[in-house]
Design an enzyme around this catalytic site. Sequence first.
Site, PDB file in Angstrom:
ATOM      1  N   HIS A   1      40.451  43.244  54.464  1.00  0.00           N
ATOM      2  CA  HIS A   1      41.397  43.637  53.419  1.00  0.00           C
ATOM      3  C   HIS A   1      42.025  42.424  52.740  1.00  0.00           C
ATOM      4  O   HIS A   1      41.807  41.275  53.130  1.00  0.00           O
ATOM      5  CB  HIS A   1      42.478  44.556  54.000  1.00  0.00           C
TER       6      HIS A   1
ATOM      7  N   ASP B   1      42.719  44.358  35.825  1.00  0.00           N
ATOM      8  CA  ASP B   1      43.385  43.653  36.922  1.00  0.00           C
ATOM      9  C   ASP B   1      44.343  42.628  36.332  1.00  0.00           C
ATOM     10  O   ASP B   1      43.928  41.669  35.679  1.00  0.00           O
ATOM     11  CB  ASP B   1      42.343  42.956  37.803  1.00  0.00           C
TER      12      ASP B   1
ATOM     13  N   HIS C   1      43.801  45.997  40.273  1.00  0.00           N
ATOM     14  CA  HIS C   1      43.570  45.317  41.542  1.00  0.00           C
ATOM     15  C   HIS C   1      43.445  46.293  42.711  1.00  0.00           C
ATOM     16  O   HIS C   1      42.756  45.997  43.692  1.00  0.00           O
ATOM     17  CB  HIS C   1      44.726  44.340  41.801  1.00  0.00           C
TER      18      HIS C   1
END
Length: 471
Positions: A197, A418, A446
């Site tokens: 992540h 983004d 994002h």
Amino acid sequence: MGIARWLNRTVGFFVFALLDIADFLLCYTYKTLDYFLESERKPCYCSSPPEAKAKTEKIIVSERGGYSKVVSLTRSKIHFDEISDTLYSRGPSLLTRLSKLVRSVKCFNYKGLIMRGNVVESCDHHESKKKISKGKKRLMTLNSTVIEKSSTAPRWSDCHCSFCTSWLTSTNRDSLFVKVQQPKDNKKARDNVVFIHGFVSSSAFWTETLFPNFSDSAKSNYRFIAVDLLGYGRSPKPNDSLYTLREHLEMIEKSVISKFKLKTFHIVAHSLGCILALALAVKHPGAIKSLTLLAPPYYKVPKGVQPAQYVMREVARKEVWPPMQFGASVLSWYEHLGRTIGLVLIKNHQLIEFVTRLLTLNRMRTYLIEGFLCHTHNGSFHTLHNIIFGSGAKLDSYLDHVRDHVDCDVAIFHGGKDELIPVECSYSVKSKVPRATVHVIPDKDHITIVVGRQKDFARELELIWQRTKST
């Protein structure tokens, strides 16, 4: 420059000037609170070594006979090259510049300047050396970096709930939390996929979105492994860690690669995780079957520019709009404001989750809150500087290595909207690794590059893995 851009910068100048003042005041506020609640005034990155109390546990290292900033000891190992200079040289704030000016005037009027050969030192610096020598501290020079040993216990301003501190009661306190989805019926997985992540996130970013949406074929052939990085989710959050690239990699290797005896594996990484994915590819070039990078924070650093400082100013431009950009700037530039955000939000994340469920009649899943709020300020602040900013000088060599020595498929996905990591970063990666494919997803940012389109992205990943199998 357009009017909107000019207005953004103008308003930003005044807003960040006020934040400079707030962070300055919070510095002394936290020193006072730390003293009363922890019986110790722990030095921050805006303090100088003479302000640190002389204790037997502390180690202060001189830099060419002078003294630099005090940072924390990296657990059992000290790796100076992993510490980003943006931690202690983020650029002087408005108040810092004014205070230095006042000190220099006082110094000139009352004490004069101390001349040593061709070097002019302020008397303020000379007095600092006197104070340190009187403190009888044990000094040691090691690679021109200053460190200080600190405690491993959570700080009073961190969350102490059972979720955030579960690693303290775990039988394996030195391993990351890993969520694994195995093929059913004890079937042996044909391949492994490791999910990493991004910043202020957790393994739930993958397990709550992608894992349920993979096809039955993928679920029966792949072992999915999602990890909470050091300092996030249910993984250890040591207060004596600098959260360097080396520490993150060693923990992933120990908790995932070694534990599950992975000989080959695919990697899917988002944002910050892309840096760790590239570093893993460099260390294990023969093990990587494919690299899927989402919004990689790779900035081409101009020659003659300090890489970490350049990346920080690109990621955290001092602008008030868009909101995500403003948030990144506050977390990057202001140590004490960031800690205050942690005190208000992170420490009360369970209340925030409860209120969110209450207001949405329990129709909204709160797994993103887990990622955004289940960490410590110490971990997020150091990870931001030592990984995202500090890796600015390393990514060029990493990408060169992937291009020349890692024989795997490289796919890049980026949200067309983004506002945190620009799409140009992905194209810059492709310029270094020509075989990489870039997929720009229109109208996604994002986060929504995955969240909200998890079914589509799951299919795209499966196609990448199938293509790898056929080559």
